[in-house]
Motif scaffolding. Structure first.
Motif, PDB file in Angstrom:
ATOM      1  N   PRO A   1      59.548  16.916   7.008  1.00  0.00           N
ATOM      2  CA  PRO A   1      58.770  18.019   6.432  1.00  0.00           C
ATOM      3  C   PRO A   1      58.817  19.297   7.278  1.00  0.00           C
ATOM      4  N   ILE A   2      58.786  19.150   8.615  1.00  0.00           N
ATOM      5  CA  ILE A   2      58.820  20.334   9.474  1.00  0.00           C
ATOM      6  C   ILE A   2      60.202  20.979   9.430  1.00  0.00           C
ATOM      7  N   ARG A   3      61.253  20.158   9.428  1.00  0.00           N
ATOM      8  CA  ARG A   3      62.604  20.707   9.306  1.00  0.00           C
ATOM      9  C   ARG A   3      62.746  21.477   7.995  1.00  0.00           C
ATOM     10  N   LEU A   4      62.224  20.905   6.920  1.00  0.00           N
ATOM     11  CA  LEU A   4      62.304  21.570   5.624  1.00  0.00           C
ATOM     12  C   LEU A   4      61.511  22.873   5.624  1.00  0.00           C
ATOM     13  N   LEU A   5      60.327  22.860   6.229  1.00  0.00           N
ATOM     14  CA  LEU A   5      59.498  24.065   6.300  1.00  0.00           C
ATOM     15  C   LEU A   5      60.233  25.187   7.027  1.00  0.00           C
ATOM     16  N   ILE A   6      60.785  24.881   8.196  1.00  0.00           N
ATOM     17  CA  ILE A   6      61.477  25.902   8.985  1.00  0.00           C
ATOM     18  C   ILE A   6      62.684  26.449   8.233  1.00  0.00           C
ATOM     19  N   THR A   7      63.412  25.563   7.587  1.00  0.00           N
ATOM     20  CA  THR A   7      64.588  26.003   6.832  1.00  0.00           C
ATOM     21  C   THR A   7      64.206  26.891   5.657  1.00  0.00           C
TER      22      THR A   7
ATOM     23  N   ALA B   1      64.007  46.696  -4.342  1.00  0.00           N
ATOM     24  CA  ALA B   1      62.925  47.315  -5.113  1.00  0.00           C
ATOM     25  C   ALA B   1      62.489  48.656  -4.532  1.00  0.00           C
ATOM     26  N   SER B   2      62.539  48.791  -3.220  1.00  0.00           N
ATOM     27  CA  SER B   2      62.093  50.026  -2.573  1.00  0.00           C
ATOM     28  C   SER B   2      63.138  51.127  -2.610  1.00  0.00           C
ATOM     29  N   GLY B   3      64.392  50.754  -2.826  1.00  0.00           N
ATOM     30  CA  GLY B   3      65.464  51.737  -2.788  1.00  0.00           C
ATOM     31  C   GLY B   3      65.933  52.070  -1.387  1.00  0.00           C
ATOM     32  N   ALA B   4      65.533  51.270  -0.405  1.00  0.00           N
ATOM     33  CA  ALA B   4      65.974  51.500   0.972  1.00  0.00           C
ATOM     34  C   ALA B   4      67.488  51.350   1.069  1.00  0.00           C
ATOM     35  N   THR B   5      68.107  52.224   1.837  1.00  0.00           N
ATOM     36  CA  THR B   5      69.556  52.164   2.019  1.00  0.00           C
ATOM     37  C   THR B   5      69.954  51.760   3.424  1.00  0.00           C
ATOM     38  N   VAL B   6      68.990  51.691   4.317  1.00  0.00           N
ATOM     39  CA  VAL B   6      69.272  51.359   5.715  1.00  0.00           C
ATOM     40  C   VAL B   6      68.421  50.165   6.130  1.00  0.00           C
ATOM     41  N   VAL B   7      69.058  49.128   6.643  1.00  0.00           N
ATOM     42  CA  VAL B   7      68.361  47.964   7.197  1.00  0.00           C
ATOM     43  C   VAL B   7      68.934  47.711   8.582  1.00  0.00           C
ATOM     44  N   LYS B   8      68.086  47.736   9.587  1.00  0.00           N
ATOM     45  CA  LYS B   8      68.532  47.498  10.959  1.00  0.00           C
ATOM     46  C   LYS B   8      68.266  46.047  11.339  1.00  0.00           C
ATOM     47  N   ASP B   9      69.150  45.505  12.153  1.00  0.00           N
ATOM     48  CA  ASP B   9      69.050  44.074  12.450  1.00  0.00           C
ATOM     49  C   ASP B   9      67.750  43.704  13.143  1.00  0.00           C
ATOM     50  N   ARG B  10      67.189  44.594  13.939  1.00  0.00           N
ATOM     51  CA  ARG B  10      65.948  44.247  14.640  1.00  0.00           C
ATOM     52  C   ARG B  10      64.788  44.042  13.675  1.00  0.00           C
ATOM     53  N   TRP B  11      64.868  44.631  12.481  1.00  0.00           N
ATOM     54  CA  TRP B  11      63.788  44.458  11.503  1.00  0.00           C
ATOM     55  C   TRP B  11      63.755  43.040  10.948  1.00  0.00           C
ATOM     56  N   LEU B  12      64.810  42.260  11.171  1.00  0.00           N
ATOM     57  CA  LEU B  12      64.899  40.904  10.632  1.00  0.00           C
ATOM     58  C   LEU B  12      64.376  39.841  11.597  1.00  0.00           C
ATOM     59  N   GLN B  13      63.873  40.252  12.744  1.00  0.00           N
ATOM     60  CA  GLN B  13      63.403  39.295  13.751  1.00  0.00           C
ATOM     61  C   GLN B  13      62.397  38.282  13.230  1.00  0.00           C
ATOM     62  N   PRO B  14      61.384  38.689  12.437  1.00  0.00           N
ATOM     63  CA  PRO B  14      60.361  37.703  12.051  1.00  0.00           C
ATOM     64  C   PRO B  14      60.894  36.573  11.190  1.00  0.00           C
ATOM     65  N   VAL B  15      62.080  36.726  10.632  1.00  0.00           N
ATOM     66  CA  VAL B  15      62.678  35.668   9.815  1.00  0.00           C
ATOM     67  C   VAL B  15      63.801  34.963  10.559  1.00  0.00           C
ATOM     68  N   LEU B  16      64.706  35.741  11.131  1.00  0.00           N
ATOM     69  CA  LEU B  16      65.935  35.165  11.672  1.00  0.00           C
ATOM     70  C   LEU B  16      65.780  34.576  13.071  1.00  0.00           C
ATOM     71  N   PHE B  17      64.638  34.772  13.738  1.00  0.00           N
ATOM     72  CA  PHE B  17      64.485  34.106  15.034  1.00  0.00           C
ATOM     73  C   PHE B  17      64.463  32.586  14.863  1.00  0.00           C
ATOM     74  N   LEU B  18      64.150  32.127  13.639  1.00  0.00           N
ATOM     75  CA  LEU B  18      64.126  30.687  13.365  1.00  0.00           C
ATOM     76  C   LEU B  18      65.481  30.144  12.919  1.00  0.00           C
ATOM     77  N   ALA B  19      66.446  31.023  12.677  1.00  0.00           N
ATOM     78  CA  ALA B  19      67.737  30.573  12.151  1.00  0.00           C
ATOM     79  C   ALA B  19      68.443  29.582  13.075  1.00  0.00           C
ATOM     80  N   PRO B  20      68.535  29.821  14.399  1.00  0.00           N
ATOM     81  CA  PRO B  20      69.202  28.830  15.268  1.00  0.00           C
ATOM     82  C   PRO B  20      68.500  27.475  15.279  1.00  0.00           C
ATOM     83  N   LEU B  21      67.164  27.490  15.294  1.00  0.00           N
ATOM     84  CA  LEU B  21      66.418  26.227  15.290  1.00  0.00           C
ATOM     85  C   LEU B  21      66.651  25.483  13.980  1.00  0.00           C
ATOM     86  N   ALA B  22      66.586  26.193  12.856  1.00  0.00           N
ATOM     87  CA  ALA B  22      66.828  25.550  11.565  1.00  0.00           C
ATOM     88  C   ALA B  22      68.223  24.951  11.507  1.00  0.00           C
ATOM     89  N   ALA B  23      69.221  25.711  11.986  1.00  0.00           N
ATOM     90  CA  ALA B  23      70.597  25.211  11.977  1.00  0.00           C
ATOM     91  C   ALA B  23      70.752  24.005  12.896  1.00  0.00           C
TER      92      ALA B  23
END
Length: 496
Positions: free
Chosen positions: A286-292, A308-330
């Motif tokens: 269940p925890i593995r599934l939650l993190i993934t 939806a917002s029409g933003a044209t610029v996304v910087k990688d640092r803005w993705l920290q709250p989601v992608l910091f878990l990517a290595p653990l999930a993998a």
């Protein structure tokens, strides 16, 4: 056998290794350069007063900065210690969550892999502040939520409400993590049971109560809150509907590229060294599934928001709250069966990168990118010495670095920039209006800042133009101009 014991030793004492690493990083930052970086300088500006809000960023990091300044003294050591303590706490929370999901070896692999994410291992050390706090809050949000679904009680519900409120006051993109967590939890029976319980209601009430005061400040100061909205590229009139999604895909790739390469290398090695024994690791499904699911839904929610917002610029640092878990999930999926050779490869890669970062960080501070100086080479002491000749007691500028470093060297001076015009402090005369470059006219936003703070239009005054070399870059001058309001500039000029 010796190598087996070495790996077990690392897994057993992993928390002590990361604690030592961040103590070392604090020391390196303190001695690498006396000049504050952009985000460090910004905190010198904001921390001049305690209030419910400051500028375009939430207030929590500034509150912590004020606390650390009161304990350790205002300046570089307190800012370096605060940042590295938060990074340690973030790693610690990831480790604790990983231990709920897997055995100690797999947990250590997943946590050590945070160093494969440049935004956390490099940029957080080199430049970031609010993102560091948001990372720590996000990591603890996950861990406390895991505790709540494991064995709910009132104390854990209280803690979860508090950490969510702290996360909301750390950085606004924290809400991507929170939204992804809640959506993911709704698909897991045990987690869904907590969300529908009286404990979750308690958590929600805590969040509302703690966020009401800063929410009122935000409502009354919307001009400051939205002062950096241009970073998202919303003002572009000609853009393809997929521009923002392409930018998001590029940011995701940039964020996880190093981890993907190293993980792929370790995974492929199992086929090359087919004789290596693969050791089954305990995994809490269940925890593995939650993190993934958090990673999957976090990216989905981000993509929908960008579109939806029409933003044209996304910087990688803005993705920290989601992608910091990517290595653990993998790691929880790829290395649920891991060999000793793969474990040594991943631990060795993490250790080598840690050493490399410790070497490169001070070089970056001193020599920039070897083509032009870094923000840590700003000749702030020479600038302060020049302004002191005019009896200056306040400085208004458009530059975070200029304002913060001036305030660091002269804590008795009042400083401000347009984004922090809401600070409730007094700006005594003489006031220096300071800007980069040698343009003849005072920048319009600086004139507007002076008028907002003093209640009268900016008077005409003699423009002084100066140039002084960057630290360690004698051939590279820093050009700046200033006027002095309310001072005796003629006599000061004569004395020079």
């Amino acid at each position: 056998m010796a190598s087996d014991k070495w790996v077990e030793f690392v897994a057993d004492y992993f928390v002590w290794f990361i604690a030592g690493y961040f103590i070392l990083q604090t020391t390196i930052r303190y001695f690498a350069s006396p000049v504050l970086g952009l985000d460090e300088a910004e905190q010198i500006i904001a921390s001049q007063t305690f209030q419910l809000g400051y500028g375009p960023q939430p207030p929590l990091y500034t509150w912590l900065t004020i606390l650390f300044f009161s304990v350790f003294g205002k300046g570089l050591f307190a800012t370096a210690f605060l940042k590295n303590l938060l990074l340690f706490l973030g790693y610690l929370a990831v480790w604790l969550s990983a231990r709920k999901a897997a055995d100690k070896t797999l947990a250590a692999i997943g946590t050590a892999s945070l160093i494969f994410l440049p935004q956390i291992s490099w940029e957080s050390q080199r430049a970031l502040s609010h993102s560091v706090l948001m990372f720590a809050c996000s990591a603890w949000t996950l861990y406390i939520f895991v505790l709540c679904i494991e064995k709910p009680n009132w104390w854990r519900a209280l803690a979860f409400g508090e950490i969510v409120a702290l996360g909301a006051m750390s950085k606004y993109n924290y809400f991507f993590l929170l939204a992804a967590l809640l959506v993911s939890a709704g698909l897991i029976p045990k987690a869904r049971k907590f969300l529908l319980s009286k404990y979750a209601i308690c958590s929600a009430l805590i969040v509302v109560v703690l966020l009401i005061p800063p929410a009122f400040w935000m409502f009354e100061n919307q001009d400051l809150i939205y002062s950096r909205v241009h970073k998202f590229g919303l003002e572009k009139t000609e853009r393809h509907f997929a521009t923002g999604l392409v930018s998001l895909a590029a940011a995701v790739t940039q964020f996880v590229a190093v981890a993907v390469v190293l993980y792929a290398g370790a995974w492929i090695s199992r086929f090359y060294w087919s004789g290596d024994e693969q050791v089954d690791q305990y995994v809490n499904e269940p925890i593995r599934l939650l993190i993934t699911l958090i990673v999957v839904f976090g990216l989905t929610i981000t993509a929908v928001s960008v579109f939806a917002s029409g933003a044209t610029v996304v910087k990688d640092r803005w993705l920290q709250p989601v992608l910091f878990l990517a290595p653990l999930a993998a790691a929880l999926w790829i290395f649920s069966e891991v060999s000793m050779r793969q474990t040594k490869m991943l631990f060795g890669s993490a250790g080598a990168l840690a050493v490399l970062i410790c070497v490169l960080i001070p070089l970056n501070f001193v020599f920039g990118n070897f083509k032009k100086p870094s923000a840590h080479s700003l000749p702030s002491l020479a600038i302060v010495d020049t302004l002191s000749q005019y009896g200056v007691r306040s400085v208004l500028t458009t530059s975070h670095s200029l304002a913060g470093n001036v305030g660091d060297l002269r804590p008795e001076w009042s400083i401000s920039i347009p984004e922090y015009s809401g600070l409730g402090i007094v700006y005594p005369m003489p006031i220096a209006v300071l800007w980069k470059g040698h343009s003849q006219d005072v920048p319009a936003n600086l004139a507007a800042l002076y008028e907002k703070l003093e209640g009268v239009p900016l008077p005409r005054a003699e423009v002084h133009r100066e140039a002084t070399p960057y630290l360690n870059w004698s051939e590279y001058p820093f050009d700046y101009s200033f006027i002095v309001i309310g001072g005796k500039s003629q006599s000061a000029e004569a004395s020079r």
